[in-house]
Design a protein around this motif. Sequence first.
Motif, PDB file in Angstrom:
ATOM      1  N   UNK A   1     -57.953 -14.073  26.788  1.00 43.36           N
ATOM      2  CA  UNK A   1     -58.649 -12.994  26.083  1.00 43.36           C
ATOM      3  C   UNK A   1     -58.700 -13.253  24.582  1.00 43.36           C
ATOM      4  N   UNK A   2     -59.407 -12.363  23.886  1.00 45.44           N
ATOM      5  CA  UNK A   2     -59.455 -12.450  22.423  1.00 45.44           C
ATOM      6  C   UNK A   2     -58.062 -12.240  21.844  1.00 45.44           C
ATOM      7  N   UNK A   3     -57.688 -12.957  20.806  1.00 42.35           N
ATOM      8  CA  UNK A   3     -56.331 -12.841  20.260  1.00 42.35           C
ATOM      9  C   UNK A   3     -56.109 -11.516  19.539  1.00 42.35           C
ATOM     10  N   UNK A   4     -54.870 -11.031  19.581  1.00 40.11           N
ATOM     11  CA  UNK A   4     -54.510  -9.851  18.801  1.00 40.11           C
ATOM     12  C   UNK A   4     -54.214 -10.275  17.358  1.00 40.11           C
ATOM     13  N   UNK A   5     -53.740  -9.326  16.546  1.00 40.38           N
ATOM     14  CA  UNK A   5     -53.529  -9.635  15.132  1.00 40.38           C
ATOM     15  C   UNK A   5     -52.518 -10.765  14.943  1.00 40.38           C
ATOM     16  N   UNK A   6     -51.435 -10.740  15.711  1.00 37.74           N
ATOM     17  CA  UNK A   6     -50.422 -11.795  15.608  1.00 37.74           C
ATOM     18  C   UNK A   6     -51.021 -13.143  15.991  1.00 37.74           C
ATOM     19  N   UNK A   7     -51.829 -13.141  17.038  1.00 32.54           N
ATOM     20  CA  UNK A   7     -52.473 -14.379  17.458  1.00 32.54           C
ATOM     21  C   UNK A   7     -53.479 -14.871  16.439  1.00 32.54           C
ATOM     22  N   UNK A   8     -54.226 -13.939  15.839  1.00 33.16           N
ATOM     23  CA  UNK A   8     -55.203 -14.349  14.821  1.00 33.16           C
ATOM     24  C   UNK A   8     -54.509 -14.971  13.618  1.00 33.16           C
ATOM     25  N   UNK A   9     -53.376 -14.391  13.225  1.00 34.84           N
ATOM     26  CA  UNK A   9     -52.626 -14.955  12.101  1.00 34.84           C
ATOM     27  C   UNK A   9     -52.139 -16.365  12.434  1.00 34.84           C
ATOM     28  N   UNK A  10     -51.688 -16.566  13.661  1.00 28.14           N
ATOM     29  CA  UNK A  10     -51.229 -17.885  14.093  1.00 28.14           C
ATOM     30  C   UNK A  10     -52.371 -18.904  14.023  1.00 28.14           C
ATOM     31  N   UNK A  11     -53.548 -18.509  14.510  1.00 23.69           N
ATOM     32  CA  UNK A  11     -54.705 -19.405  14.491  1.00 23.69           C
ATOM     33  C   UNK A  11     -55.115 -19.737  13.060  1.00 23.69           C
ATOM     34  N   UNK A  12     -55.122 -18.733  12.184  1.00 21.49           N
ATOM     35  CA  UNK A  12     -55.481 -18.971  10.782  1.00 21.49           C
ATOM     36  C   UNK A  12     -54.501 -19.938  10.125  1.00 21.49           C
ATOM     37  N   UNK A  13     -53.221 -19.788  10.419  1.00 23.21           N
ATOM     38  CA  UNK A  13     -52.221 -20.698   9.849  1.00 23.21           C
ATOM     39  C   UNK A  13     -52.418 -22.130  10.344  1.00 23.21           C
ATOM     40  N   UNK A  14     -52.794 -22.270  11.611  1.00 23.94           N
ATOM     41  CA  UNK A  14     -53.028 -23.614  12.157  1.00 23.94           C
ATOM     42  C   UNK A  14     -54.180 -24.299  11.426  1.00 23.94           C
ATOM     43  N   UNK A  15     -55.272 -23.576  11.227  1.00 23.07           N
ATOM     44  CA  UNK A  15     -56.447 -24.173  10.595  1.00 23.07           C
ATOM     45  C   UNK A  15     -56.325 -24.233   9.069  1.00 23.07           C
ATOM     46  N   UNK A  16     -55.296 -23.598   8.519  1.00 22.35           N
ATOM     47  CA  UNK A  16     -55.067 -23.667   7.073  1.00 22.35           C
ATOM     48  C   UNK A  16     -54.164 -24.835   6.691  1.00 22.35           C
ATOM     49  N   UNK A  17     -53.605 -25.528   7.690  1.00 24.16           N
ATOM     50  CA  UNK A  17     -52.641 -26.592   7.399  1.00 24.16           C
ATOM     51  C   UNK A  17     -53.254 -27.725   6.588  1.00 24.16           C
ATOM     52  N   UNK A  18     -54.506 -28.069   6.860  1.00 27.18           N
ATOM     53  CA  UNK A  18     -55.122 -29.209   6.177  1.00 27.18           C
ATOM     54  C   UNK A  18     -56.054 -28.780   5.046  1.00 27.18           C
ATOM     55  N   UNK A  19     -55.870 -27.548   4.552  1.00 29.26           N
ATOM     56  CA  UNK A  19     -56.743 -27.032   3.499  1.00 29.26           C
ATOM     57  C   UNK A  19     -55.906 -26.527   2.326  1.00 29.26           C
TER      58      UNK A  19
END
Length: 497
Positions: A243-261
């Motif tokens: 399913x679509x991620x909740x707020x905790x999941x969205x934060x986790x995804x954002x942190x993953x994609x922020x690693x190389x930026x």
Amino acid sequence: MRKYLPEIIIGFIPVLIAFLIYIGLNVVPVLLMGVLGFAVVYAARSRGKMTALPRQQGRSNAKMTPFTFEQIGGQERAKQELVEALDFLVHQERIAKLGIRPLKGILLSGPPGTGKTLLAKAAAQYTDSIYLAASGSEFVEMYVGVGAGRVRDLFKEARTKANKAGKSSAVIFIDEIDVIGGKRDGGQQREYDQTLNQLLTEMDGIHANESPRILLIAATNRKEMLDSALLRPGRFDRQIEVDLPDKKGRLHILNIHANNKPIAEDVNLDRIASESFGFSGAQLESVMNEAAIYALRFEDDMISERHLTMAIDKVMMGEKTDRESTKEERERVALHELGHAIMAELVRPGSVSQVALSPRGKALGYVRHNPQADQYLYTKPFLNEQIMIALSGAAAEEMFYGDRSTGSRGDFEQSINIVKTLVESGLTDLGIVDSSMMTKEAWAHINRSILDELMVQTKTLLEQKRDVFTKSLETLLLEETLSGEHFRRLLKAHTAA
């Protein structure tokens, strides 16, 4: 002798034709029969080749980049359930002692962009298996039997590659399986039926003592469209909702994609996760990518919150447009959006994230809301408030201009959909009803009664804030974009005055 047989035949044919012409025979029928025979043989050979998957050669040379579950964010429950199922492949001796039958198939269902394909790749890495991927559309052809042949070739290729690589298992991933696994209705779609029947046969052929073991993982956005024979135990033994991620999941995804930026130190990704309510993993990745593009456009070395906010707007509504509008139209749009924002703050204080007058996508202006917390159950008062927020733009236009504009069309569609939800949930005066049995007249009556009543309440509340409209209009026209905090300061100052 057999080695040179094709050359001998090719050389003999013109000699034979010349001899027949010499003795006075009409060779035209012979030539026509020869051409027809060649066409039949060529078509048969081509069809045999077509049963192979189109990208089989490309897959045989491709190497899968290692991908683990740690690289997937926002799907902790789905990952846990999938890992538990995959342990049946990893710990084969242990499950044999307990008499557990190995799983044959895992179905991943959920909205687009939630990471179903990534989960399948991680599953192959976790089990140290050969990984093959295909799309449901690859098995569909106008020729009957081609799809079934491609299914056979796919499973055969998985076994061959696993044996060559010395692997004990292989993972086959089929995306959009509803293309070939749809419900059979007894029609004339013989190609679809044969393809599905072959897939069912291959899944039944995956026995516990078979080596290498094959696990089929399939993904779909429309689980309800699948045939019941696919969904029964023994074929897709696990059906995992991604399913679509909740707020905790969205934060986790954002942190993953922020690693190389390069992210500025004052960026609050927790706030970005809150503002991106309802975003899928693919949309969140796009937010981070678009924010980096904005930083490049403005020649900034770091990605700031301003870039991330603009990226959310772009992913949600599209890029800004350069449409020019008249002064009267801009004022009407500004009052319309202020109506949405004021009503949202009245019924849910602190919910407005941004009020914008700049055209973006098909919208001339918009209000972005910031839900305080993820919510999955809705009460009647909550849905009524949603309708009032949607109607408030048209109500504001009527207050100041005495009529409405076409800009309220989307708001009315949203309101009608919410009324439909109220009816189907038994939250109206109709009680618990089967909505499919309602006539068009009944739908028109319930829509009119609910929307007219809520429109009156909306106008009453907004009329009490008429001064806020007039005093905020100039600021919005000048600045074009107001943050939620700025708007609330204006609202509080004008209300106090």
